[in-house]
Design an enzyme around this catalytic site. Sequence first.
Site, PDB file in Angstrom:
ATOM      1  N   LYS A  34      -8.400  14.206  36.926  1.00 19.27           N
ATOM      2  CA  LYS A  34      -6.949  14.001  36.849  1.00 19.27           C
ATOM      3  C   LYS A  34      -6.513  13.817  35.394  1.00 19.27           C
ATOM      4  O   LYS A  34      -5.548  14.436  34.943  1.00 19.27           O
ATOM      5  CB  LYS A  34      -6.552  12.760  37.659  1.00 19.27           C
ATOM      6  CG  LYS A  34      -5.122  12.306  37.428  1.00 19.27           C
ATOM      7  CD  LYS A  34      -4.789  11.052  38.199  1.00 19.27           C
ATOM      8  CE  LYS A  34      -5.110   9.753  37.517  1.00 19.27           C
ATOM      9  NZ  LYS A  34      -4.241   9.400  36.372  1.00 19.27           N
ATOM     10  N   ASN A  35      -7.246  12.953  34.673  1.00 24.12           N
ATOM     11  CA  ASN A  35      -6.804  12.616  33.317  1.00 24.12           C
ATOM     12  C   ASN A  35      -7.036  13.739  32.309  1.00 24.12           C
ATOM     13  O   ASN A  35      -6.606  13.641  31.165  1.00 24.12           O
ATOM     14  CB  ASN A  35      -7.481  11.329  32.835  1.00 24.12           C
ATOM     15  CG  ASN A  35      -6.869  10.102  33.497  1.00 24.12           C
ATOM     16  OD1 ASN A  35      -5.885  10.212  34.223  1.00 24.12           O
ATOM     17  ND2 ASN A  35      -7.449   8.947  33.237  1.00 24.12           N
ATOM     18  N   CYS A 128       3.992  -1.071  34.312  1.00 22.12           N
ATOM     19  CA  CYS A 128       3.415  -0.773  35.626  1.00 22.12           C
ATOM     20  C   CYS A 128       2.538  -1.938  36.016  1.00 22.12           C
ATOM     21  O   CYS A 128       2.451  -2.917  35.285  1.00 22.12           O
ATOM     22  CB  CYS A 128       2.658   0.545  35.615  1.00 22.12           C
ATOM     23  SG  CYS A 128       1.175   0.480  34.653  1.00 22.12           S
ATOM     24  N   ARG A 133       2.365  -1.447  28.912  1.00 24.27           N
ATOM     25  CA  ARG A 133       2.084  -0.045  28.577  1.00 24.27           C
ATOM     26  C   ARG A 133       3.155   0.609  27.710  1.00 24.27           C
ATOM     27  O   ARG A 133       3.882   1.507  28.147  1.00 24.27           O
ATOM     28  CB  ARG A 133       1.820   0.760  29.857  1.00 24.27           C
ATOM     29  CG  ARG A 133       0.715   0.151  30.671  1.00 24.27           C
ATOM     30  CD  ARG A 133       0.195   1.039  31.728  1.00 24.27           C
ATOM     31  NE  ARG A 133      -0.645   2.108  31.235  1.00 24.27           N
ATOM     32  CZ  ARG A 133      -1.267   2.978  32.026  1.00 24.27           C
ATOM     33  NH1 ARG A 133      -1.130   2.889  33.320  1.00 24.27           N
ATOM     34  NH2 ARG A 133      -2.017   3.926  31.519  1.00 24.27           N
ATOM     35  N   ASP A 322     -10.967   2.082  33.822  1.00 21.03           N
ATOM     36  CA  ASP A 322     -10.668   2.695  35.126  1.00 21.03           C
ATOM     37  C   ASP A 322     -11.801   2.521  36.141  1.00 21.03           C
ATOM     38  O   ASP A 322     -11.666   2.934  37.288  1.00 21.03           O
ATOM     39  CB  ASP A 322     -10.360   4.197  34.954  1.00 21.03           C
ATOM     40  CG  ASP A 322      -8.978   4.429  34.363  1.00 21.03           C
ATOM     41  OD1 ASP A 322      -8.202   3.461  34.217  1.00 21.03           O
ATOM     42  OD2 ASP A 322      -8.660   5.594  34.043  1.00 21.03           O
ATOM     43  N   ARG A 416      -2.660   9.384  44.333  1.00 16.36           N
ATOM     44  CA  ARG A 416      -2.373   9.819  42.967  1.00 16.36           C
ATOM     45  C   ARG A 416      -3.632  10.352  42.286  1.00 16.36           C
ATOM     46  O   ARG A 416      -3.525  11.169  41.368  1.00 16.36           O
ATOM     47  CB  ARG A 416      -1.825   8.648  42.130  1.00 16.36           C
ATOM     48  CG  ARG A 416      -0.413   8.254  42.470  1.00 16.36           C
ATOM     49  CD  ARG A 416       0.090   7.252  41.450  1.00 16.36           C
ATOM     50  NE  ARG A 416      -0.377   7.636  40.120  1.00 16.36           N
ATOM     51  CZ  ARG A 416      -0.770   6.786  39.186  1.00 16.36           C
ATOM     52  NH1 ARG A 416      -0.744   5.493  39.396  1.00 16.36           N
ATOM     53  NH2 ARG A 416      -1.177   7.217  38.019  1.00 16.36           N
TER      54      ARG A 416
HETATM   55  C1  UD1 Z   1      -5.141   6.581  29.698  1.00 13.48           C
HETATM   56  C2  UD1 Z   1      -5.524   7.003  31.084  1.00 13.48           C
HETATM   57  C3  UD1 Z   1      -5.730   5.764  31.968  1.00 13.48           C
HETATM   58  C4  UD1 Z   1      -6.747   4.816  31.316  1.00 13.48           C
HETATM   59  C5  UD1 Z   1      -6.356   4.507  29.871  1.00 13.48           C
HETATM   60  C6  UD1 Z   1      -7.417   3.720  29.126  1.00 13.48           C
HETATM   61  C7  UD1 Z   1      -4.451   9.134  31.362  1.00 13.48           C
HETATM   62  C8  UD1 Z   1      -3.382   9.932  32.005  1.00 13.48           C
HETATM   63  N1  UD1 Z   1      -4.480   7.827  31.634  1.00 13.48           N
HETATM   64  O1  UD1 Z   1      -3.914   5.892  29.806  1.00 13.48           O
HETATM   65  O2  UD1 Z   1      -6.231   6.198  33.234  1.00 13.48           O
HETATM   66  O3  UD1 Z   1      -6.774   3.601  32.031  1.00 13.48           O
HETATM   67  O4  UD1 Z   1      -6.150   5.750  29.139  1.00 13.48           O
HETATM   68  O5  UD1 Z   1      -8.636   4.389  29.155  1.00 13.48           O
HETATM   69  O6  UD1 Z   1      -5.291   9.673  30.651  1.00 13.48           O
HETATM   70  N2  UD1 Z   1      -1.020   1.198  23.673  1.00 13.48           N
HETATM   71  C9  UD1 Z   1      -0.064   0.716  22.803  1.00 13.48           C
HETATM   72  N3  UD1 Z   1       0.918   1.576  22.371  1.00 13.48           N
HETATM   73  C10 UD1 Z   1       0.966   2.881  22.763  1.00 13.48           C
HETATM   74  C11 UD1 Z   1      -0.009   3.364  23.648  1.00 13.48           C
HETATM   75  C12 UD1 Z   1      -1.005   2.500  24.097  1.00 13.48           C
HETATM   76  O7  UD1 Z   1      -0.081  -0.458  22.446  1.00 13.48           O
HETATM   77  O8  UD1 Z   1       1.874   3.606  22.340  1.00 13.48           O
HETATM   78  C13 UD1 Z   1      -2.088   0.301  24.173  1.00 13.48           C
HETATM   79  C14 UD1 Z   1      -2.028   0.085  25.691  1.00 13.48           C
HETATM   80  O9  UD1 Z   1      -1.123  -0.930  26.042  1.00 13.48           O
HETATM   81  C15 UD1 Z   1      -3.466  -0.270  26.000  1.00 13.48           C
HETATM   82  C16 UD1 Z   1      -4.256   0.570  24.975  1.00 13.48           C
HETATM   83  O10 UD1 Z   1      -3.323   0.948  23.973  1.00 13.48           O
HETATM   84  O11 UD1 Z   1      -3.684  -1.621  25.716  1.00 13.48           O
HETATM   85  C17 UD1 Z   1      -4.895   1.803  25.522  1.00 13.48           C
HETATM   86  O12 UD1 Z   1      -3.938   2.528  26.273  1.00 13.48           O
HETATM   87  P1  UD1 Z   1      -3.945   4.110  26.312  1.00 13.48           P
HETATM   88  O13 UD1 Z   1      -5.259   4.640  25.871  1.00 13.48           O
HETATM   89  O14 UD1 Z   1      -2.730   4.617  25.629  1.00 13.48           O
HETATM   90  O15 UD1 Z   1      -3.761   4.388  27.873  1.00 13.48           O
HETATM   91  P2  UD1 Z   1      -3.041   5.652  28.479  1.00 13.48           P
HETATM   92  O16 UD1 Z   1      -3.212   6.796  27.557  1.00 13.48           O
HETATM   93  O17 UD1 Z   1      -1.690   5.290  28.936  1.00 13.48           O
END
Ligand code: UD1
Length: 437
Positions: A34-35, A128, A133, A322, A416
């Site tokens: 999915k990711n 969420c 996030r 995850d 999902r």
């Molecule tokens: C992706 C995955 C999700 C997984 C996560 C961590 C997808 C679609 N989803 O989510 O399944 O759980 O990686 O492996 O690939 N953060 C910030 N600012 C930002 C973005 C992130 O502070 O702009 C922080 C988040 O709050 C979190 C950390 O960075 O603490 C990692 O998040 P991130 O790697 O961005 O997760 P996703 O990409 O949303």
Amino acid sequence: MLPVLADTREAEMDKLFIEGGRPLRGSVRISGAKNAALPLMTATLLAPGKHVLRNVPDLRDTRTLLKVMEEFGVTSEWEDDVLYIDSTELKHFEASYDLVRTMRASVLVLGPLVARLGRARVSRPGGCAIGDRPINLHLMGLEQLGATCLQENGYVDVKVDGRLRGNVIHFDIPSVTGTENLLMAATLAAGTTILKNAAREPEIGNLVDMLVGMGAQIEGRDTDELIVHGVEQLSPADCVIIPDRIEAGTYLIAIAATGGQGRVTHCKPEHLPALLNKLRAAGLIIEEGEDSIAISFSEGKGVADLECVDIKTMPYPGYATDLQAQFMTLMSLASGSSVINETIFENRFMHVAELERMNANIKIKGSSAVVTGKGRDGLVGAPVMATDLRASSSLVIAGLAASGITEIRRIYHLERGYEKLIDKLTGLGAKVWKESY
Ligand code: UD1
């Protein structure tokens, strides 16, 4: 076609029932990730034309993203697990609240749209169940590539005059979708972009391969520094989605938690280094094949003999957040105590209260959970509520291992991310069924 809102409400009424206590046995075929599918689908927005994506999982999330992309003018067609996406004409650049709120990964359209059209307007994803996030790193990076990002009425409006311009971007935190968004944006920027402290999850490697196949120039695959030499245009892709390492890990843990023996196939064992180490440390026998992983207990051993193992979630190649909830269920069945430390998301213990309804003994202390395994007492079936995708799968595993019947509500979370869940579990010998109300 039903609007997503009604679709989700209908799914909220569905319940999953599991009659537990049957050891899972046999083999299960793992679907495309999915990711990986989500960013690769949005990468088709970068180049006009007809793209082919293979091994695409048919999930609520991939369907939702297609609806988002249809709003821009994209057309698509499925043929089994092959998805044809035609992005020849993009008429709109706005992703609406109704769709984005059901799946925050819709934010992945930002980079490709701005790179190709110079404009993107996307509803800000809300928080969420697993935390706040934010998307500040995505927006900071786009601004460093020369875009302006305005936030108004719950929408983020990103614009650039002409092309984006290459720059050096340093991530405070290695965000997965942040890295993907900026990687895609940089492919069409003028000049060179360097992404430092980039995430290096295998799904990003899959995206790099697709972009390179489209004509992008990228160095540093699988490292935390990606160097992108921008090109003026890209051509349509034909790319295969990698196997879902989280789905593979979930089935391995489910087999272990039920005292079973089996094999996950069509996967990449090298994408699960941390989980396989932890399963071995818990006493399981793991055999890695080229594209399969076998799991079993030693002669005469069972679930109550599992060793307690601590885990700490980390960016790849560390232990995946995850797969945290699923491992917690496994540790609830061991004898003794283990500590589970969640470092990625601040609120990712929503499954704890539900597992406690099934007789688990878990105490949360800040970002850690201390799990005292029930050993031979095991878990007991109960009505529980799914709160997010991976939390839901920990409840499924608990239900499979528990005595009696477990009833899981809000199973749209599971839909999902787990393709053909009921069929796959039934194929392993589980008694599981869905009822709609
Ligand atoms: C992706 C995955 C999700 C997984 C996560 C961590 C997808 C679609 N989803 O989510 O399944 O759980 O990686 O492996 O690939 N953060 C910030 N600012 C930002 C973005 C992130 O502070 O702009 C922080 C988040 O709050 C979190 C950390 O960075 O603490 C990692 O998040 P991130 O790697 O961005 O997760 P996703 O990409 O949303």
